[in-house]
Each structure stands twice: as structure tokens, then as C-alpha cells.
Scaffold this motif. Structure first.
Motif, PDB file in Angstrom:
ATOM      1  N   LEU A   1       0.804  -1.222   0.000  1.00  0.00           N
ATOM      2  CA  LEU A   1       0.000   0.000   0.000  1.00  0.00           C
ATOM      3  C   LEU A   1       0.840   1.277   0.000  1.00  0.00           C
ATOM      4  CD1 LEU A   1      -2.752  -0.924   2.620  1.00  0.00           C
ATOM      5  CD2 LEU A   1      -3.099  -0.562   0.174  1.00  0.00           C
ATOM      6  N   PHE A   2       1.972   1.271   0.718  1.00  0.00           N
ATOM      7  CA  PHE A   2       2.637   2.533   1.017  1.00  0.00           C
ATOM      8  C   PHE A   2       4.122   2.619   0.697  1.00  0.00           C
ATOM      9  CE2 PHE A   2      -0.739   1.980   4.334  1.00  0.00           C
ATOM     10  CZ  PHE A   2      -1.617   2.913   3.816  1.00  0.00           C
ATOM     11  N   ALA A   3       4.718   1.624   0.097  1.00  0.00           N
ATOM     12  CA  ALA A   3       6.173   1.608  -0.099  1.00  0.00           C
ATOM     13  C   ALA A   3       6.686   2.853  -0.819  1.00  0.00           C
ATOM     14  CB  ALA A   3       6.597   0.352  -0.854  1.00  0.00           C
ATOM     15  N   GLN A   4       5.942   3.359  -1.758  1.00  0.00           N
ATOM     16  CA  GLN A   4       6.395   4.494  -2.564  1.00  0.00           C
ATOM     17  C   GLN A   4       6.134   5.851  -1.928  1.00  0.00           C
ATOM     18  OE1 GLN A   4       8.152   3.840  -5.338  1.00  0.00           O
ATOM     19  NE2 GLN A   4       7.886   1.706  -4.731  1.00  0.00           N
ATOM     20  N   ASP A   5       5.470   5.859  -0.789  1.00  0.00           N
ATOM     21  CA  ASP A   5       5.058   7.136  -0.195  1.00  0.00           C
ATOM     22  C   ASP A   5       6.199   7.928   0.441  1.00  0.00           C
ATOM     23  OD1 ASP A   5       2.496   6.772  -1.033  1.00  0.00           O
ATOM     24  OD2 ASP A   5       1.753   6.036   0.891  1.00  0.00           O
ATOM     25  N   TYR A   6       7.206   7.240   0.945  1.00  0.00           N
ATOM     26  CA  TYR A   6       8.331   7.899   1.599  1.00  0.00           C
ATOM     27  C   TYR A   6       9.621   7.234   1.154  1.00  0.00           C
ATOM     28  CZ  TYR A   6       4.654   9.617   4.707  1.00  0.00           C
ATOM     29  OH  TYR A   6       3.526  10.201   5.203  1.00  0.00           O
ATOM     30  N   ASP A   7      10.736   7.938   1.324  1.00  0.00           N
ATOM     31  CA  ASP A   7      12.020   7.306   0.992  1.00  0.00           C
ATOM     32  C   ASP A   7      12.503   6.491   2.205  1.00  0.00           C
ATOM     33  OD1 ASP A   7      13.412   9.012   2.809  1.00  0.00           O
ATOM     34  OD2 ASP A   7      13.806  10.480   1.238  1.00  0.00           O
ATOM     35  N   ALA A   8      13.623   5.802   2.031  1.00  0.00           N
ATOM     36  CA  ALA A   8      14.111   4.885   3.065  1.00  0.00           C
ATOM     37  C   ALA A   8      14.404   5.596   4.387  1.00  0.00           C
ATOM     38  CB  ALA A   8      15.357   4.160   2.567  1.00  0.00           C
ATOM     39  N   VAL A   9      14.985   6.774   4.328  1.00  0.00           N
ATOM     40  CA  VAL A   9      15.289   7.520   5.560  1.00  0.00           C
ATOM     41  C   VAL A   9      13.998   7.916   6.271  1.00  0.00           C
ATOM     42  CG1 VAL A   9      16.325   9.642   6.466  1.00  0.00           C
ATOM     43  CG2 VAL A   9      17.516   8.319   4.702  1.00  0.00           C
ATOM     44  N   GLU A  10      13.009   8.361   5.522  1.00  0.00           N
ATOM     45  CA  GLU A  10      11.729   8.748   6.121  1.00  0.00           C
ATOM     46  C   GLU A  10      11.042   7.537   6.750  1.00  0.00           C
ATOM     47  OE1 GLU A  10      10.632  12.516   3.231  1.00  0.00           O
ATOM     48  OE2 GLU A  10      10.166  10.479   2.554  1.00  0.00           O
ATOM     49  N   TRP A  11      11.083   6.392   6.048  1.00  0.00           N
ATOM     50  CA  TRP A  11      10.483   5.190   6.622  1.00  0.00           C
ATOM     51  C   TRP A  11      11.191   4.787   7.907  1.00  0.00           C
ATOM     52  CZ3 TRP A  11       5.820   4.211   6.159  1.00  0.00           C
ATOM     53  CH2 TRP A  11       5.145   4.234   4.938  1.00  0.00           C
ATOM     54  N   CYS A  12      12.507   4.883   7.930  1.00  0.00           N
ATOM     55  CA  CYS A  12      13.254   4.560   9.153  1.00  0.00           C
ATOM     56  C   CYS A  12      12.836   5.481  10.293  1.00  0.00           C
ATOM     57  CB  CYS A  12      14.759   4.647   8.904  1.00  0.00           C
ATOM     58  SG  CYS A  12      15.400   3.271   7.940  1.00  0.00           S
ATOM     59  N   ALA A  13      12.667   6.761   9.994  1.00  0.00           N
ATOM     60  CA  ALA A  13      12.235   7.719  11.020  1.00  0.00           C
ATOM     61  C   ALA A  13      10.834   7.376  11.527  1.00  0.00           C
ATOM     62  CB  ALA A  13      12.273   9.143  10.460  1.00  0.00           C
ATOM     63  N   ILE A  14       9.938   7.007  10.623  1.00  0.00           N
ATOM     64  CA  ILE A  14       8.569   6.648  11.008  1.00  0.00           C
ATOM     65  C   ILE A  14       8.582   5.412  11.909  1.00  0.00           C
ATOM     66  CG2 ILE A  14       6.375   5.735  10.118  1.00  0.00           C
ATOM     67  CD1 ILE A  14       6.930   7.610   7.618  1.00  0.00           C
ATOM     68  N   VAL A  15       9.323   4.391  11.508  1.00  0.00           N
ATOM     69  CA  VAL A  15       9.364   3.143  12.274  1.00  0.00           C
ATOM     70  C   VAL A  15      10.020   3.362  13.635  1.00  0.00           C
ATOM     71  CG1 VAL A  15      10.416   0.839  12.324  1.00  0.00           C
ATOM     72  CG2 VAL A  15       9.217   1.625  10.268  1.00  0.00           C
ATOM     73  N   LEU A  16      11.132   4.068  13.662  1.00  0.00           N
ATOM     74  CA  LEU A  16      11.824   4.324  14.925  1.00  0.00           C
ATOM     75  C   LEU A  16      10.968   5.171  15.868  1.00  0.00           C
ATOM     76  CD1 LEU A  16      14.393   4.033  16.629  1.00  0.00           C
ATOM     77  CD2 LEU A  16      15.263   6.081  15.490  1.00  0.00           C
ATOM     78  N   ALA A  17      10.382   6.242  15.345  1.00  0.00           N
ATOM     79  CA  ALA A  17       9.512   7.084  16.174  1.00  0.00           C
ATOM     80  C   ALA A  17       8.320   6.286  16.681  1.00  0.00           C
ATOM     81  CB  ALA A  17       9.040   8.301  15.380  1.00  0.00           C
ATOM     82  N   GLY A  18       7.746   5.451  15.817  1.00  0.00           N
ATOM     83  CA  GLY A  18       6.619   4.624  16.238  1.00  0.00           C
ATOM     84  C   GLY A  18       6.996   3.678  17.360  1.00  0.00           C
ATOM     85  N   ALA A  19       8.137   3.003  17.211  1.00  0.00           N
ATOM     86  CA  ALA A  19       8.582   2.064  18.248  1.00  0.00           C
ATOM     87  C   ALA A  19       8.801   2.779  19.573  1.00  0.00           C
ATOM     88  CB  ALA A  19       9.862   1.356  17.793  1.00  0.00           C
TER      89      ALA A  19
ATOM     90  N   GLY B   1       0.873   3.627  18.318  1.00  0.00           N
ATOM     91  CA  GLY B   1       1.607   3.554  17.051  1.00  0.00           C
ATOM     92  C   GLY B   1       0.927   4.363  15.961  1.00  0.00           C
ATOM     93  N   ALA B   2      -0.393   4.240  15.870  1.00  0.00           N
ATOM     94  CA  ALA B   2      -1.128   4.979  14.847  1.00  0.00           C
ATOM     95  C   ALA B   2      -1.056   6.487  15.082  1.00  0.00           C
ATOM     96  CB  ALA B   2      -2.587   4.509  14.803  1.00  0.00           C
ATOM     97  N   CYS B   3      -1.179   6.907  16.326  1.00  0.00           N
ATOM     98  CA  CYS B   3      -1.088   8.349  16.620  1.00  0.00           C
ATOM     99  C   CYS B   3       0.276   8.901  16.217  1.00  0.00           C
ATOM    100  CB  CYS B   3      -1.342   8.609  18.103  1.00  0.00           C
ATOM    101  SG  CYS B   3      -3.056   8.336  18.606  1.00  0.00           S
ATOM    102  N   CYS B   4       1.324   8.196  16.586  1.00  0.00           N
ATOM    103  CA  CYS B   4       2.670   8.651  16.235  1.00  0.00           C
ATOM    104  C   CYS B   4       2.863   8.628  14.718  1.00  0.00           C
ATOM    105  CB  CYS B   4       3.714   7.774  16.912  1.00  0.00           C
ATOM    106  SG  CYS B   4       5.402   8.251  16.487  1.00  0.00           S
ATOM    107  N   GLY B   5       2.426   7.554  14.074  1.00  0.00           N
ATOM    108  CA  GLY B   5       2.576   7.451  12.622  1.00  0.00           C
ATOM    109  C   GLY B   5       1.847   8.560  11.896  1.00  0.00           C
TER     110      GLY B   5
END
Length: 147
Positions: free
Chosen positions: A30-48, A123-127
Motif C-alpha cells: 500500500l505505502f512503499a512508494q510514499d516515503y524514501d528509506a530515511v523517512e520510513w526509518c524515522a517513522i518506524v523508529l519514532a513509532g517504536a 503507534g497509529a497516533c505517532c505514525g
């Protein structure tokens, strides 16, 4: 302290891991193309970090948590925020679907004994916040390039 991040990698059993991996495949499709790798890492880390912190401070009755479902909710919400910002055709389906799922988990039913639905909510709120901030950053960059 080390559990802040490792709780999201450890799973109860192979079935639990398989369910989270299937969720990851769905989020990727659904979302792989929405952000680049650095942005995805930031989203995942912030979510965790938000999930672990939220469980610690806002859900003190939760004694333990393992699995990636909360972080997957971060990914889903960040993707929904991006689709809202870009006015994608599926923006309301994604946002309403996630909101209804979270509401159902929080107020509509008794969760399965081993599912920590608060992790999904945090997780959803942070994401969503991360997705909104990243979308705002992209909009500012585009505006500066035009002006």
C-alpha cells in the motif's frame, strides 16, 4: 532501556511472526512508494519509541509487549496521512478504516488476551503525526521551489 526497541522485534511464536509479516507485506504493497528509506526509518523508529513510551506512561497495567503490530499501525497511519495530504483517491477509505479499527479495538470489543490494543493506538497516533510532519515538509520544499 533496551526493551524500548527490541520489544518490536521479538514475537510470541511463529504464528505471531507470520501474522506480523503478512501485515508488513500489506503495508509495503500500500505505502512503499510514499516515503524514501530515511523517512520510513524515522517513522518506524519514532513509532517504536512512542509505543514503548506510551505503554510505560499511559498504560502502566501492561506488564509486557512483543511484536510489530504497533509499528505496523505507525506505518499505516503515516501512509494514510500522506494520502490525505496528496488527496489520493483512497485517502478517506484508509483514514476511516484505520480510525474505525482503532475505535473498535478501544471501545467496541474485548481484545484477545495477548493483543495489546493500546500499542496499536499509540503507534497509529505517532505514525499519523510523523506522516503529517513529513507531508508538511514536502509541501514547504515544493512551495520554495516554485517561489
Amino acid at each position: 532501556m533496551w526493551r524500548l526497541l527490541t520489544a518490536h522485534i521479538v514475537h510470541l511464536d511463529a504464528h505471531h511472526l507470520l501474522l506480523n509479516e503478512l501485515g508488513l507485506v500489506l503495508m509495503w504493497s500500500l505505502f512503499a512508494q510514499d516515503y524514501d528509506a530515511v523517512e520510513w526509518c524515522a517513522i518506524v523508529l519514532a513509532g517504536a519509541l512512542a509505543i514503548s513510551s506510551g505503554l510505560w506512561w499511559l498504560s502502566p497495567r501492561v506488564a509486557w509487549y512483543v511484536g510489530a503490530s504497533g509499528v505496523l499501525h505507525s506505518v499505516m497511519a503515516a501512509g494514510a496521512a500522506k494520502h490525505l495530504a496528496e488527496r489520493a483517491w483512497d485517502r478517506w477509505i484508509l483514514t476511516a478504516g484505520l480510525g474505525l479499527k482503532l475505535a473498535w479495538e478501544q471501545w467496541g470489543r474485548a481484545p484477545a488476551p495477548l493483543i495489546v490494543v493500546d500499542a496499536h493506538l499509540y503507534g497509529a497516533c505517532c505514525g499519523f503525526v510523523m506522516g503529517a510532519l513529513l507531508s508538511l515538509r514536502i509541501a514547504i520544499i515544493r512551495h520554495r521551489r516554485r517561489g
